[in-house]
Design a protein around this motif. Structure first.
Motif, PDB file in Angstrom:
ATOM      1  N   LYS A 159       0.822  -1.207   0.000  1.00 55.77           N
ATOM      2  CA  LYS A 159       0.000   0.000   0.000  1.00 55.77           C
ATOM      3  C   LYS A 159       0.857   1.258   0.000  1.00 55.77           C
ATOM      4  O   LYS A 159       0.534   2.249  -0.663  1.00 55.77           O
ATOM      5  CB  LYS A 159      -0.945   0.008   1.200  1.00 55.77           C
ATOM      6  CG  LYS A 159      -1.906   1.194   1.189  1.00 55.77           C
ATOM      7  CD  LYS A 159      -2.889   1.147   2.362  1.00 55.77           C
ATOM      8  CE  LYS A 159      -3.860   2.319   2.281  1.00 55.77           C
ATOM      9  NZ  LYS A 159      -4.824   2.340   3.395  1.00 55.77           N
ATOM     10  N   ASP A 160       1.977   1.236   0.733  1.00 52.03           N
ATOM     11  CA  ASP A 160       2.855   2.406   0.777  1.00 52.03           C
ATOM     12  C   ASP A 160       3.427   2.718  -0.606  1.00 52.03           C
ATOM     13  O   ASP A 160       3.520   3.886  -1.004  1.00 52.03           O
ATOM     14  CB  ASP A 160       4.002   2.185   1.770  1.00 52.03           C
ATOM     15  CG  ASP A 160       3.528   2.147   3.213  1.00 52.03           C
ATOM     16  OD1 ASP A 160       2.393   2.590   3.472  1.00 52.03           O
ATOM     17  OD2 ASP A 160       4.287   1.673   4.075  1.00 52.03           O
ATOM     18  N   ASN A 173     -11.397  -3.162   0.012  1.00 50.11           N
ATOM     19  CA  ASN A 173     -12.258  -2.745   1.120  1.00 50.11           C
ATOM     20  C   ASN A 173     -13.543  -2.076   0.642  1.00 50.11           C
ATOM     21  O   ASN A 173     -14.391  -1.691   1.459  1.00 50.11           O
ATOM     22  CB  ASN A 173     -11.505  -1.781   2.043  1.00 50.11           C
ATOM     23  CG  ASN A 173     -10.478  -2.488   2.905  1.00 50.11           C
ATOM     24  OD1 ASN A 173     -10.599  -3.676   3.177  1.00 50.11           O
ATOM     25  ND2 ASN A 173      -9.453  -1.756   3.324  1.00 50.11           N
ATOM     26  N   GLY A 174     -13.676  -1.910  -0.675  1.00 50.33           N
ATOM     27  CA  GLY A 174     -14.887  -1.307  -1.214  1.00 50.33           C
ATOM     28  C   GLY A 174     -14.950   0.200  -1.076  1.00 50.33           C
ATOM     29  O   GLY A 174     -16.038   0.786  -1.117  1.00 50.33           O
ATOM     30  N   TYR A 175     -13.785   0.838  -0.909  1.00 47.78           N
ATOM     31  CA  TYR A 175     -13.763   2.291  -0.795  1.00 47.78           C
ATOM     32  C   TYR A 175     -14.107   2.931  -2.141  1.00 47.78           C
ATOM     33  O   TYR A 175     -13.713   2.430  -3.194  1.00 47.78           O
ATOM     34  CB  TYR A 175     -12.380   2.788  -0.377  1.00 47.78           C
ATOM     35  CG  TYR A 175     -11.987   2.482   1.053  1.00 47.78           C
ATOM     36  CD1 TYR A 175     -12.854   1.842   1.927  1.00 47.78           C
ATOM     37  CD2 TYR A 175     -10.725   2.841   1.533  1.00 47.78           C
ATOM     38  CE1 TYR A 175     -12.478   1.559   3.239  1.00 47.78           C
ATOM     39  CE2 TYR A 175     -10.344   2.570   2.844  1.00 47.78           C
ATOM     40  CZ  TYR A 175     -11.227   1.929   3.686  1.00 47.78           C
ATOM     41  OH  TYR A 175     -10.859   1.655   4.984  1.00 47.78           O
ATOM     42  N   ALA A 176     -14.811   4.047  -2.092  1.00 47.22           N
ATOM     43  CA  ALA A 176     -15.070   4.813  -3.308  1.00 47.22           C
ATOM     44  C   ALA A 176     -13.757   5.458  -3.757  1.00 47.22           C
ATOM     45  O   ALA A 176     -13.081   6.112  -2.969  1.00 47.22           O
ATOM     46  CB  ALA A 176     -16.118   5.884  -3.035  1.00 47.22           C
ATOM     47  N   ASP A 229     -10.664   7.722   2.440  1.00 52.55           N
ATOM     48  CA  ASP A 229      -9.258   7.799   2.838  1.00 52.55           C
ATOM     49  C   ASP A 229      -8.562   8.703   1.821  1.00 52.55           C
ATOM     50  O   ASP A 229      -9.027   8.855   0.688  1.00 52.55           O
ATOM     51  CB  ASP A 229      -8.614   6.407   2.842  1.00 52.55           C
ATOM     52  CG  ASP A 229      -7.220   6.424   3.463  1.00 52.55           C
ATOM     53  OD1 ASP A 229      -7.061   7.012   4.549  1.00 52.55           O
ATOM     54  OD2 ASP A 229      -6.293   5.855   2.859  1.00 52.55           O
ATOM     55  N   GLY A 230      -7.455   9.316   2.223  1.00 52.34           N
ATOM     56  CA  GLY A 230      -6.725  10.179   1.305  1.00 52.34           C
ATOM     57  C   GLY A 230      -7.093  11.652   1.430  1.00 52.34           C
ATOM     58  O   GLY A 230      -6.711  12.468   0.582  1.00 52.34           O
ATOM     59  N   ASN A 231      -7.808  12.012   2.492  1.00 54.26           N
ATOM     60  CA  ASN A 231      -8.237  13.398   2.665  1.00 54.26           C
ATOM     61  C   ASN A 231      -7.067  14.345   2.925  1.00 54.26           C
ATOM     62  O   ASN A 231      -7.009  15.435   2.362  1.00 54.26           O
ATOM     63  CB  ASN A 231      -9.252  13.486   3.807  1.00 54.26           C
ATOM     64  CG  ASN A 231     -10.519  12.724   3.517  1.00 54.26           C
ATOM     65  OD1 ASN A 231     -11.355  13.160   2.747  1.00 54.26           O
ATOM     66  ND2 ASN A 231     -10.665  11.549   4.126  1.00 54.26           N
ATOM     67  N   GLU A 234      -5.617  -2.407  -1.608  1.00 55.16           N
ATOM     68  CA  GLU A 234      -6.297  -2.543  -0.322  1.00 55.16           C
ATOM     69  C   GLU A 234      -7.586  -1.722  -0.273  1.00 55.16           C
ATOM     70  O   GLU A 234      -8.617  -2.183   0.225  1.00 55.16           O
ATOM     71  CB  GLU A 234      -5.359  -2.112   0.809  1.00 55.16           C
ATOM     72  CG  GLU A 234      -5.951  -2.269   2.196  1.00 55.16           C
ATOM     73  CD  GLU A 234      -4.975  -1.879   3.293  1.00 55.16           C
ATOM     74  OE1 GLU A 234      -5.388  -1.149   4.215  1.00 55.16           O
ATOM     75  OE2 GLU A 234      -3.801  -2.294   3.225  1.00 55.16           O
ATOM     76  N   ASP A 235      -7.536  -0.518  -0.806  1.00 52.18           N
ATOM     77  CA  ASP A 235      -8.722   0.333  -0.791  1.00 52.18           C
ATOM     78  C   ASP A 235      -9.829  -0.245  -1.677  1.00 52.18           C
ATOM     79  O   ASP A 235     -11.013  -0.206  -1.323  1.00 52.18           O
ATOM     80  CB  ASP A 235      -8.367   1.743  -1.267  1.00 52.18           C
ATOM     81  CG  ASP A 235      -7.612   2.533  -0.204  1.00 52.18           C
ATOM     82  OD1 ASP A 235      -7.206   1.930   0.808  1.00 52.18           O
ATOM     83  OD2 ASP A 235      -7.420   3.744  -0.390  1.00 52.18           O
TER      84      ASP A 235
END
Length: 245
Positions: free
Chosen positions: A72-73, A117-120, A178-180, A113-114
């Motif tokens: 992820k990094d 996890n089903g992140y938009a 995430d990523g804000n 990973e995002d």
């Protein structure tokens, strides 16, 4: 706007374009890419070092190590490089919700990973999230709050005080899953460039001061600490860039 600021910003924008087009990894474009990506990701917990970040940007590879690299990094670091380039490509456009979503897409589209996890990705969050113990704007209200924020911002005569207020409000909304922080700091850098303001690069070394500044805004609606930090980071970036002039 001072003449010195204009000369510096003209220099930056010119060198960013020339060096990027020539795949130059030795000048201020590459330095800024590495500096912003390393510090912004490190603030969010990245384990990659400055040297590893530089290697990833310069050659697309990481040095041999006995330690494991977290996928992820690496994915987010590469995403940050792409987001920075997207920012340069769209400097002539006014800030908008659509553009902010495009920045998020560049940052996150390659992060397994995002996606798992089903992140938009490149769109506003679909699940409530928090900043530590603080609640943020609920998903169903994000579009409205972002509309108000962007509309307000586009009516301002932009200066460092307006940028501090925009940044603090943006982080309080927390529009993405995430990523804000990384999109917010990229927007901050971009809007400095657009408005002939010495850019702000938040260093990981000042992470605690940065988080305390955002906390002060959430609790007291005060921007004093954040503006003080921005001014310190402007001096830092300007001094570092003088080497390339």
């Amino acid at each position: 706007m001072s003449n010195n600021n204009k000369e510096f910003l003209d220099f930056l924008l010119s060198r960013f374009k020339i060096e990027r087009d020539k795949f130059d990894r030795s000048g201020v474009y590459a330095y800024t890419q590495r500096l912003l990506a390393y510090n912004s990701n490190k603030i969010e917990g990245s384990t990659l070092t400055e040297e590893q970040t530089a290697s990833l940007f310069d050659t697309g590879t990481l040095p041999k190590s006995d330690d494991y690299y977290r996928a992820k990094d690496i994915e987010e670091m590469n995403g940050h490089f792409l987001m920075f380039n997207k920012m340069l490509d769209t400097l002539d456009e006014p800030l908008s919700q659509e553009l902010i979503k495009q920045f998020h897409y560049e940052l996150k589209s390659g992060v397994f990973e995002d996606r798992a996890n089903g992140y938009a990705i490149g769109d506003y969050k679909q699940r409530p999230n928090m900043i530590g113990m603080y609640k943020t704007v609920r998903p169903e209200d994000v579009a409205h709050e972002m509309c108000l924020l962007v509309d307000w911002y586009c009516e301002q005569n932009v200066n460092i005080f307006i940028l501090a207020e925009f940044h603090a409000k943006y982080e309080s909304i927390h529009p993405f899953q995430d990523g804000n922080g990384r999109t917010g700091r990229l927007i901050l850098f971009r809007e400095c460039l657009k408005n002939c303001i010495i850019p702000v690069v938040i260093e990981d070394a000042n992470r605690n001061e940065y988080l305390e500044s955002l906390k002060e805004y959430r609790e007291e609606k005060s921007l004093n600490k954040l503006i003080s930090l921005f001014e310190k980071e402007q001096r830092f970036y300007l001094e570092k860039c003088k080497y390339f002039m």
